[in-house]
Design a protein around this motif. Structure first.
Motif, PDB file in Angstrom:
ATOM      1  N   GLU A 135      46.134 118.507  12.918  1.00  0.00           N
ATOM      2  CA  GLU A 135      47.058 117.979  13.923  1.00  0.00           C
ATOM      3  C   GLU A 135      46.311 117.628  15.203  1.00  0.00           C
ATOM      4  OE1 GLU A 135      50.503 116.712  15.878  1.00  0.00           O
ATOM      5  OE2 GLU A 135      50.012 116.923  13.760  1.00  0.00           O
ATOM      6  N   ALA A 136      45.366 118.466  15.610  1.00  0.00           N
ATOM      7  CA  ALA A 136      44.584 118.182  16.818  1.00  0.00           C
ATOM      8  C   ALA A 136      43.766 116.906  16.636  1.00  0.00           C
ATOM      9  CB  ALA A 136      43.670 119.363  17.145  1.00  0.00           C
ATOM     10  N   LEU A 137      43.175 116.727  15.458  1.00  0.00           N
ATOM     11  CA  LEU A 137      42.413 115.503  15.186  1.00  0.00           C
ATOM     12  C   LEU A 137      43.312 114.275  15.207  1.00  0.00           C
ATOM     13  CD1 LEU A 137      39.961 116.627  12.344  1.00  0.00           C
ATOM     14  CD2 LEU A 137      39.430 116.131  14.728  1.00  0.00           C
ATOM     15  N   ARG A 138      44.504 114.407  14.621  1.00  0.00           N
ATOM     16  CA  ARG A 138      45.446 113.278  14.607  1.00  0.00           C
ATOM     17  C   ARG A 138      45.841 112.895  16.026  1.00  0.00           C
ATOM     18  NH1 ARG A 138      50.239 112.025  15.499  1.00  0.00           N
ATOM     19  NH2 ARG A 138      50.940 114.122  15.968  1.00  0.00           N
ATOM     20  N   GLN A 139      46.131 113.910  16.864  1.00  0.00           N
ATOM     21  CA  GLN A 139      46.510 113.630  18.246  1.00  0.00           C
ATOM     22  C   GLN A 139      45.346 113.002  19.018  1.00  0.00           C
ATOM     23  OE1 GLN A 139      47.991 117.300  19.856  1.00  0.00           O
ATOM     24  NE2 GLN A 139      49.947 117.156  18.775  1.00  0.00           N
ATOM     25  N   ARG A 140      44.154 113.468  18.758  1.00  0.00           N
ATOM     26  CA  ARG A 140      42.980 112.897  19.429  1.00  0.00           C
ATOM     27  C   ARG A 140      42.797 111.435  19.051  1.00  0.00           C
ATOM     28  NH1 ARG A 140      36.806 114.780  18.312  1.00  0.00           N
ATOM     29  NH2 ARG A 140      35.818 113.121  19.465  1.00  0.00           N
ATOM     30  N   GLU A 141      42.903 111.132  17.761  1.00  0.00           N
ATOM     31  CA  GLU A 141      42.773 109.743  17.317  1.00  0.00           C
ATOM     32  C   GLU A 141      43.851 108.867  17.936  1.00  0.00           C
ATOM     33  OE1 GLU A 141      42.807 109.688  13.058  1.00  0.00           O
ATOM     34  OE2 GLU A 141      40.859 110.682  12.905  1.00  0.00           O
ATOM     35  N   GLU A 142      45.064 109.394  18.026  1.00  0.00           N
ATOM     36  CA  GLU A 142      46.163 108.639  18.622  1.00  0.00           C
ATOM     37  C   GLU A 142      45.888 108.358  20.107  1.00  0.00           C
ATOM     38  OE1 GLU A 142      50.829 109.484  19.499  1.00  0.00           O
ATOM     39  OE2 GLU A 142      50.069 110.038  17.516  1.00  0.00           O
ATOM     40  N   ARG A 143      45.390 109.369  20.842  1.00  0.00           N
ATOM     41  CA  ARG A 143      45.048 109.163  22.258  1.00  0.00           C
ATOM     42  C   ARG A 143      43.931 108.145  22.414  1.00  0.00           C
ATOM     43  NH1 ARG A 143      45.307 114.708  22.438  1.00  0.00           N
ATOM     44  NH2 ARG A 143      43.032 114.855  22.465  1.00  0.00           N
ATOM     45  N   GLU A 144      42.913 108.240  21.564  1.00  0.00           N
ATOM     46  CA  GLU A 144      41.806 107.286  21.642  1.00  0.00           C
ATOM     47  C   GLU A 144      42.291 105.871  21.364  1.00  0.00           C
ATOM     48  OE1 GLU A 144      38.904 108.831  18.939  1.00  0.00           O
ATOM     49  OE2 GLU A 144      38.156 110.304  20.392  1.00  0.00           O
ATOM     50  N   TRP A 145      43.160 105.720  20.372  1.00  0.00           N
ATOM     51  CA  TRP A 145      43.700 104.398  20.049  1.00  0.00           C
ATOM     52  C   TRP A 145      44.515 103.867  21.228  1.00  0.00           C
ATOM     53  CZ3 TRP A 145      48.676 102.498  19.661  1.00  0.00           C
ATOM     54  CH2 TRP A 145      48.784 101.227  19.107  1.00  0.00           C
ATOM     55  N   GLN A 146      45.345 104.738  21.808  1.00  0.00           N
ATOM     56  CA  GLN A 146      46.174 104.322  22.949  1.00  0.00           C
ATOM     57  C   GLN A 146      45.291 103.937  24.134  1.00  0.00           C
ATOM     58  OE1 GLN A 146      49.292 103.841  22.906  1.00  0.00           O
ATOM     59  NE2 GLN A 146      50.070 103.960  24.960  1.00  0.00           N
ATOM     60  N   ASN A 147      44.248 104.735  24.408  1.00  0.00           N
ATOM     61  CA  ASN A 147      43.346 104.416  25.516  1.00  0.00           C
ATOM     62  C   ASN A 147      42.640 103.086  25.291  1.00  0.00           C
ATOM     63  OD1 ASN A 147      43.968 106.674  26.981  1.00  0.00           O
ATOM     64  ND2 ASN A 147      42.274 107.886  26.190  1.00  0.00           N
ATOM     65  N   ALA A 148      42.200 102.833  24.067  1.00  0.00           N
ATOM     66  CA  ALA A 148      41.531 101.564  23.768  1.00  0.00           C
ATOM     67  C   ALA A 148      42.494 100.392  23.991  1.00  0.00           C
ATOM     68  CB  ALA A 148      41.014 101.563  22.333  1.00  0.00           C
ATOM     69  N   ARG A 149      43.738 100.561  23.561  1.00  0.00           N
ATOM     70  CA  ARG A 149      44.737  99.501  23.743  1.00  0.00           C
ATOM     71  C   ARG A 149      44.988  99.262  25.231  1.00  0.00           C
ATOM     72  NH1 ARG A 149      49.781  98.709  24.760  1.00  0.00           N
ATOM     73  NH2 ARG A 149      50.342 100.887  24.950  1.00  0.00           N
ATOM     74  N   LEU A 150      45.081 100.343  26.011  1.00  0.00           N
ATOM     75  CA  LEU A 150      45.323 100.192  27.444  1.00  0.00           C
ATOM     76  C   LEU A 150      44.122  99.561  28.152  1.00  0.00           C
ATOM     77  CD1 LEU A 150      47.141 103.555  28.187  1.00  0.00           C
ATOM     78  CD2 LEU A 150      48.151 101.268  28.178  1.00  0.00           C
ATOM     79  N   ARG A 151      42.905  99.917  27.739  1.00  0.00           N
ATOM     80  CA  ARG A 151      41.721  99.286  28.337  1.00  0.00           C
ATOM     81  C   ARG A 151      41.712  97.788  28.044  1.00  0.00           C
ATOM     82  NH1 ARG A 151      39.271 104.188  26.980  1.00  0.00           N
ATOM     83  NH2 ARG A 151      38.675 103.435  24.928  1.00  0.00           N
ATOM     84  N   GLN A 152      42.087  97.430  26.820  1.00  0.00           N
ATOM     85  CA  GLN A 152      42.122  96.016  26.442  1.00  0.00           C
ATOM     86  C   GLN A 152      43.171  95.267  27.271  1.00  0.00           C
ATOM     87  OE1 GLN A 152      43.176  95.382  22.315  1.00  0.00           O
ATOM     88  NE2 GLN A 152      41.551  93.880  22.112  1.00  0.00           N
ATOM     89  N   GLU A 153      44.337  95.861  27.432  1.00  0.00           N
ATOM     90  CA  GLU A 153      45.405  95.243  28.227  1.00  0.00           C
ATOM     91  C   GLU A 153      44.972  95.120  29.689  1.00  0.00           C
ATOM     92  OE1 GLU A 153      49.330  93.758  29.096  1.00  0.00           O
ATOM     93  OE2 GLU A 153      48.067  93.836  27.331  1.00  0.00           O
ATOM     94  N   ASN A 154      44.295  96.138  30.199  1.00  0.00           N
ATOM     95  CA  ASN A 154      43.808  96.120  31.571  1.00  0.00           C
ATOM     96  C   ASN A 154      42.810  94.980  31.777  1.00  0.00           C
ATOM     97  OD1 ASN A 154      43.476  96.921  34.189  1.00  0.00           O
ATOM     98  ND2 ASN A 154      42.386  98.797  33.731  1.00  0.00           N
TER      99      ASN A 154
END
Length: 139
Positions: A36-55
């Motif tokens: 579960e911790a790994l899944r949450q980490r991957e989800e945060r990393e994906w979200q951060n990458a998406r936000l950096r791209q949008e930025n």
């Protein structure tokens, strides 16, 4: 031997040892928590990458709009093309544009001072402020 050591059958959480079944349950709990911790980490990393791209996309759009605004403002200062208005109208319009330019330059000067103070304070937006100052200080 386990029962004689005073451990009893209390469950694995309160003991350093346990039955094979308790150890297996503990291992399964740890594995599930880790997954579960790994899944949450991957989800945060994906979200951060998406936000950096949008930025990055929004920064490019802002730069384009600033260039477009500067171009339109310079065109307004240069005056109309063919079909020019009368000299009196042109003079009044030029005077109004000069006054507007003066007000905008003063606002711009105050905004740059404010941005420099914010940059000196070292806020979290300091890198973005540096970028804005570099763009705005160009002629």
């Amino acid at each position: 031997e386990f029962a004689e050591a005073g451990g009893g059958q209390e469950g694995w959480r309160g003991q350093s040892r346990g039955s094979p079944q308790q150890l297996a349950e503990r291992y399964a709990d740890l594995a599930a928590s880790h997954s579960e911790a790994l899944r949450q980490r991957e989800e945060r990393e994906w979200q951060n990458a998406r936000l950096r791209q949008e930025n990055a996309r929004l920064r490019l759009e802002n730069r384009r709009l600033r260039r477009e605004n500067r171009c339109l403002f310079h065109q307004a200062l240069l005056g109309p093309g063919p079909g020019k208005p009368s000299a009196a109208e042109s003079g009044e319009e030029a005077e109004a544009l000069r006054a507007q330019l003066g007000r905008l330059q003063e606002k711009h000067r105050r905004a740059l001072q404010h941005l420099r103070r914010c940059r000196a304070a070292g806020g979290p937006e300091a890198s973005e402020l540096d970028e804005l100052l570099e763009e705005d200080e160009q002629p």
